[in-house]
Design an enzyme around this catalytic site. Structure first.
Site, PDB file in Angstrom:
ATOM      1  N   GLU A 183       0.853  -1.180   0.000  1.00 28.19           N
ATOM      2  CA  GLU A 183       0.000   0.000   0.000  1.00 28.19           C
ATOM      3  C   GLU A 183       0.894   1.236   0.000  1.00 28.19           C
ATOM      4  OE1 GLU A 183      -3.413  -0.314   2.484  1.00 28.19           O
ATOM      5  OE2 GLU A 183      -3.679   1.847   2.606  1.00 28.19           O
ATOM      6  N   ASN A 226      -3.120  -1.549   7.737  1.00 29.35           N
ATOM      7  CA  ASN A 226      -4.392  -2.167   7.373  1.00 29.35           C
ATOM      8  C   ASN A 226      -4.108  -3.664   7.379  1.00 29.35           C
ATOM      9  OD1 ASN A 226      -5.806   0.282   7.031  1.00 29.35           O
ATOM     10  ND2 ASN A 226      -4.905   0.535   5.004  1.00 29.35           N
ATOM     11  N   GLU A 307     -10.450   4.407   9.163  1.00 31.74           N
ATOM     12  CA  GLU A 307     -10.596   3.996   7.759  1.00 31.74           C
ATOM     13  C   GLU A 307     -11.048   2.541   7.619  1.00 31.74           C
ATOM     14  OE1 GLU A 307      -7.615   7.020   5.489  1.00 31.74           O
ATOM     15  OE2 GLU A 307      -6.675   5.206   6.211  1.00 31.74           O
ATOM     16  N   ASP A 381      -2.828  14.315   6.343  1.00 28.80           N
ATOM     17  CA  ASP A 381      -2.273  13.033   5.901  1.00 28.80           C
ATOM     18  C   ASP A 381      -1.079  13.200   4.980  1.00 28.80           C
ATOM     19  OD1 ASP A 381      -1.966  10.349   5.601  1.00 28.80           O
ATOM     20  OD2 ASP A 381      -3.684  10.051   4.281  1.00 28.80           O
ATOM     21  N   GLU A 409       3.572   9.043  -1.158  1.00 28.48           N
ATOM     22  CA  GLU A 409       2.172   8.878  -1.534  1.00 28.48           C
ATOM     23  C   GLU A 409       1.602  10.144  -2.176  1.00 28.48           C
ATOM     24  OE1 GLU A 409      -0.350   7.781   1.727  1.00 28.48           O
ATOM     25  OE2 GLU A 409      -2.195   8.071   0.590  1.00 28.48           O
ATOM     26  N   TRP A 559     -12.968  12.852   1.870  1.00 26.78           N
ATOM     27  CA  TRP A 559     -12.057  12.261   0.886  1.00 26.78           C
ATOM     28  C   TRP A 559     -12.042  13.087  -0.412  1.00 26.78           C
ATOM     29  CZ3 TRP A 559     -13.153   6.224   1.374  1.00 26.78           C
ATOM     30  CH2 TRP A 559     -12.570   5.772   2.574  1.00 26.78           C
TER      31      TRP A 559
END
Lengths: 717, 717
Positions: A183, A226, A307, A381, A409, A559
């Site tokens: 990820e 996650n 999340e 973030d 990211e 988002w």
């Protein structure tokens, strides 16, 4: 033999120099070409005396031999005893002679368990250099530090280095899934080949450990936050154990992510309620099982009720209940729980930036001793720029761990040259004012502000199975710089850049100076061409690749990029002032006041805290619209300058890495323009104004940019 | 300089020798240590004259220089003109002098466009060696072949090699998805970094092309047969074009898989009916678009109406309709359609082994000239052993292309040492008898049996982004061997093994002989410990990792192992004789008779064609049950012998590759035992008999083996 040697040398260049050089990271150990420096090294290093025989000490010895041979062409004589002068004496305090120990007495008092001493001393009137520490891992750190002195061509005369890491846990977070996808990974796929573990030990595991040890990283979380509960089953723990065995002599502890619902998924329980006795017992038994295999297992990293991840709130409990239950399970074995504060809820209409503070600050002082709360550097973030997270300094009775993101990211994936230590430094230097002026984030993180015992810095890894580990040759500098800052959060990023360049490419001043400059500038460049003046989170959604300020159709409002920039006819920016969401109130009064006032709010954070009119006058006299457009253009110009500098670096760098960076800078320029054009065309709809002079016009329409789709962009989690 | 060289040499060994050596495949160009051989080379190769200046010729020249420098420590003088004797003259027919051309006239008549000549000749009484061919790619093939002579330490005196490839299309099929996962990939993930293409050219693309060119592979299908239409959009075609540009000078054409429903998915049409004028036009336009970018684009590989892929049958059309429609689209540009015959239907109760023949044989002669039907080597699916596919020889008017699987989907993934050319050779040597005795599969494939113009061999690639390309060092031999057999389907696999070992590891006879033996034995070993005596498809389902003979719960009956072994109290095996499904009738009468009769059916295929009593007497006098058990044990013993041999090879091999193979053989032994124990415990339920003497008892229960789950086994498609 000479022809044989030459054979290998040539192959290096002809077939896979890239694989070879890129792969070696900052441990190139290039030959010392400055003859004065080489002579100094040879004259002052005539022999090596290694004390002790642990695996770690053997690694240190091998490293020294490699370093000497590669940098100086020969290895000093390996001696069993200290004979003659100019020896390098390497060993832990326990293995040193009484005489040396007493010589270093004061120094040993200054260092902690992981600290090291590199010192020129006189023994019976003979000059010697000692590398020592309180244990073998510390010695290994000293050896790598000593080799760095040679790599950067510094003097070895009159050495007097006494250095300890300022944080306990210096750790990489791998967001690696069990299917080897990563990820937010942009350097290929996971290093961990679960299929072949535990029986096949890939050479990369060893090289990974070595690279980390060289910069003082002492922990690794192998799995994604996650999380998948299967990692906690015997089938996988056997594999984790094999990795732990590889990493141990390098001083690296293994940690895992704990899926909160694991007792249900792999334990056959009906609940994962942290107050349920069966659940409590399950985690205790599971922890004992893990520690039986891995006695120095580090502990768990947990993303809970965030999340979509399960957590204590699923059972009407809170984060403290969840963290403390796990803390009790690992406490008997010395384990820690790193509990993430990255939470926000789609059911909470409150400004997302305020939610982690609102949730966690009231828990101050309620966590067990072996819990450390892991807080991202900013409240949203991992954006190109965020003000420091308001939790820093606001929980005096709770150890807070920094979470940086090394993987890019939101910063161009692995195609953009962005030197992140500059970003990290900006955060660490920020003054929270929570205990008066000078209450910097660094002091919160290293525990000195509130005397926290447990301290740490985590970095979300940018490492994958690409030949060069990180996708972009310069992204290696972010791994390196993270490690250096985790060791010492007060290090200057320029020093880090220079160390890295010298160790990775060349000691030539004509190379170092300009290339260091573009590294240092690169972070501001990416801010400029992506999110200048405090804009944030306007990336395209899901994969976060490229601009998407127009996206407004996602189910969770927070988002959507439109949630963050709030552009309209009146202006642009998120009003977090007192008249807005009052997010400023989460900071200490001095800071809150600074941010709240449009006049005093730093312009770099302007649109983070304020919704500002298009005609607002910036400090340079430009209107906001013109200033914004000029910032976007400046970002593009900065990439062009990076290209100019790099093109002149050709003669100092091997052709393959030179070409790689050249191709990547070309992509970076293309994408910088894409960002500029897409964002300005989009915002222009609201401002209704022309582009100011000096800003290049887009050759594409807004509709074109909106039509771009990237269904297979990597790292999409 | 000497010390600098030494520096690099040491690093190679100390840090990432594995990365370096493994990465270099069979192009190690190890120093020639036999001094007599080295002298011969130096004496006979004093100068190099390279004629022509295309990119391909430059690659050939660079390769020669690399090879000479690495193997002999120096490069012969590069000359502009032929002066003196003992020169190596390199150039295509067009660039040769009239004198040389006339000298080689007879040879040029023997070769095809890709063939080469390596010949010692006398020019004006001076000895020279010429490497030539009808074009530059052929010259490159000659150069690689010449370098192989040096790599294998053969004499260069009196060279007289005139060699042409026997098939037109020698192609790798990459089952690579756009997200870089690889269906049935066990060497990491896809080489193709679509995110960074077209602007970033990874060095691996170049090294991939070079490795392929060195063995004569001239085509690559970049994408999975389970296809995604997006590869045909401009966004991706731009990336494909960039790869084609890299591969072109190495003689490698790019092909793509065509998803039959692409006109709907990316063309906005309502149908993909191959008779629909809009569909026909869409493919024509799409082909023109591709050829505009890539003038030498190879064509399409299509999996249609197979395992859920769309195809012409969705519209009431047949395979001929679909293939010919696409053939018309690419014909103006010289493209070909490779149409796969791998079809079977869950709605067809017929023996799966019969379905491809039943469907395709009647289409013989109906395909357009530029269609070639791609047939797997056996009628089921790449098993450790299958009888040859009955379609070979049964479609005289249709070019048939062989599809081998290089990736080890059913043969232990990349952890088992299995030398596949032995399997390939067995298939190619099989006599179809379709045009009388001697009608071998090889003659079908190379077109000589029926004078087909279009010929080809495809191999499903075992290549990924692992440092060593193929996961297992010895799996490189399967890539190599595939290429060599595609060039010449009559090559002996022992010769291939020896060439590969010499080029990859060492020319030492004490190494070559025993290690070649284990390579040659390895294929029979895997058959023995997985599926002896004609058993097949009893792997665990989905991922095909490990044994799963008990699996019987899948929706499609022919996906269940129980469908294939049909074990019961009476015996075991699939009755495909006349009294069974009569699959034997699909072969030529001589072959059908052989297989149909229990007495004449080769025991290696026994349970493929017959359901046999547990008490049936095998040729060695054992009962079937005992013989089966002993075969499983033999497989395990063979792996132990591989370990014995490898352990003695330590001194001939670098330590990292030595250790890699050692660890992998340990896994192979573990898994061979797993196969033996799980299968025998399972089948024992039906036979009700004890294990014969000499067969080791399982230390685990059948229930244990049945409980094993591998949710993240790689390559699951």
């Amino acid at each position: 033999m000479t022809s044989l040697r030459f054979v290998f040398l040539f192959l290096l260049i002809s077939f896979s120099a890239s694989a070879q050089k890129d792969y070696k990271l900052w441990l190139q150990y290039n030959s010392v070409t400055n003859s004065a420096v080489a002579s100094e090294y040879k004259n002052n290093l005539k022999g090596i005396v290694v004390l002790g025989n642990s695996e770690t000490i053997k690694i240190a010895e091998k490293e020294l031999k490699t370093g000497f041979l590669d940098m100086l062409g020969s290895i000093p004589e390996i001696k069993q005893n200290i004979e003659g002068e100019n020896n390098l004496i390497v060993g832990s305090q326990l293995d040193l002679s009484t005489e040396i120990k007493s010589e270093l007495k004061a120094d040993f008092e200054k260092i902690n368990n992981e600290g090291f001493i590199i010192k020129s001393i006189s023994l019976q009137k003979k000059k010697q250099i000692v590398i020592s520490g309180k244990n073998d891992i510390a010695v290994l750190y000293g050896v790598f530090n000593f080799l760095r002195i040679l790599q950067t061509n510094k003097s070895v005369k009159n050495l007097n280095i006494v250095d300890s890491p300022k944080t306990n846990i210096r750790i990489l977070n791998h967001w690696d899934n069990l299917d080897r996808t990563v990820e937010r990974g942009y350097a290929g796929f996971s290093l961990w080949n679960w299929q072949k573990l535990p029986d096949f030990i890939d050479q990369r595991y060893i090289d990974y450990a070595r690279a980390n040890a060289s910069i003082g990283i002492n922990g690794t979380v192998l799995t994604n936050v996650n999380a998948n509960a299967l990692i906690l089953t015997p089938q996988y723990l056997e594999k984790v154990e094999a990795l732990a065995n590889v990493f141990r002599p390098y001083g690296i502890k293994v940690y895992l992510t704990a899926r909160f619902s694991a007792p249900i998924e792999i334990g056959n329980l009906k609940t994962a309620d942290p107050k349920d006795p069966e659940v409590i017992n399950w985690w205790k038994t599971k922890s004992a099982e893990i520690y039986k295999r891995i006695p120095d297992f580090g502990g768990f990293l947990v993303k809970a009720n965030s999340e979509g991840q399960p957590g204590p709130q699923n059972y009407g409990r809170n984060h403290v209940d969840g963290a403390n239950m796990l803390a009790d399970a690992v406490a008997p074995f010395g384990g820690v729980i790193m509990w993430r504060a990255f939470v926000y809820s789609e059911h909470d209409a409150n400004d997302r930036a305020k939610q982690a503070y609102a949730e966690f600050q009231p828990y101050d002082g309620k966590f067990k001793e072996n819990v450390i709360v892991q807080v991202k550097n900013g409240a949203i973030d991992f954006q190109p720029r965020e003000p420091f997270h308001p939790l820093f300094g606001a929980m005096p009775k709770t150890p807070l761990m920094m979470e940086f993101q090394i993987t890019q990211e939101y910063l161009g994936f692995s195609t953009h040259l962005v030197f992140l230590p500059k970003l990290f430094q900006e955060v660490l230097e920020s003054d929270t004012h929570q205990k008066g002026k000078g209450s910097t984030v660094a002091k919160v993180v290293d525990g000195t502000l509130y005397q926290n015992k447990l301290t740490g810095i985590a970095g979300v890894a940018n490492i994958g199975n690409d030949l060069n580990w990180t996708g972009h040759p310069f992204a290696q500098a972010n791994w390196y710089g993270f490690g250096r800052l985790a060791w010492n959060p007060y290090l200057d990023s320029e020093i880090i850049a220079e160390e890295w360049l010298r160790s990775t490419f060349s000691n030539d001043e004509n190379f170092i100076k300009p290339v260091k400059n573009i590294m240092i500038e690169s972070r501001e460049a990416v801010v400029n061409y992506m999110t200048p003046l405090g804009l944030h989170h306007i990336m395209d959604t899901g994969h976060h690749y490229g601009p998407g300020p127009w996206v407004s159709n996602l189910s969770r409002p927070e988002w959507n990029p439109t949630y963050y920039h709030k552009a309209d006819k009146n202006g642009i920016g998120f009003d977090r002032s007192k008249s807005g969401t009052n997010a400023v109130s989460q900071y200490a009064p001095e800071v809150a006041k600074l941010f709240d006032n449009l006049e005093t709010c730093p312009e770099k954070d302007l649109l983070w805290f304020h919704h500002v009119s298009w005609d607002y006058k910036l400090k340079n006299g430009q209107t906001l619209w013109n200033g914004l457009a000029l910032k976007y253009q400046e970002g593009v110009n900065q990439v062009r300058e990076m290209q100019n500098v790099w093109n002149k670096a050709e003669k100092y760098v091997d052709s393959e890495r030179f070409n790689e960076v050249k191709m990547l800078l070309e992509i970076q320029l293309k994408e910088a323009k894409w960002w500029r054009d897409a964002c300005l065309l989009y915002f222009q709809q609201f401002s209704g104004k022309e582009l100011p002079a000096g800003v290049e016009k887009s050759t594409q329409t807004l509709e074109y940019f909106k039509s771009l789709k990237f269904p297979f962009a990597p790292g999409n989690g």
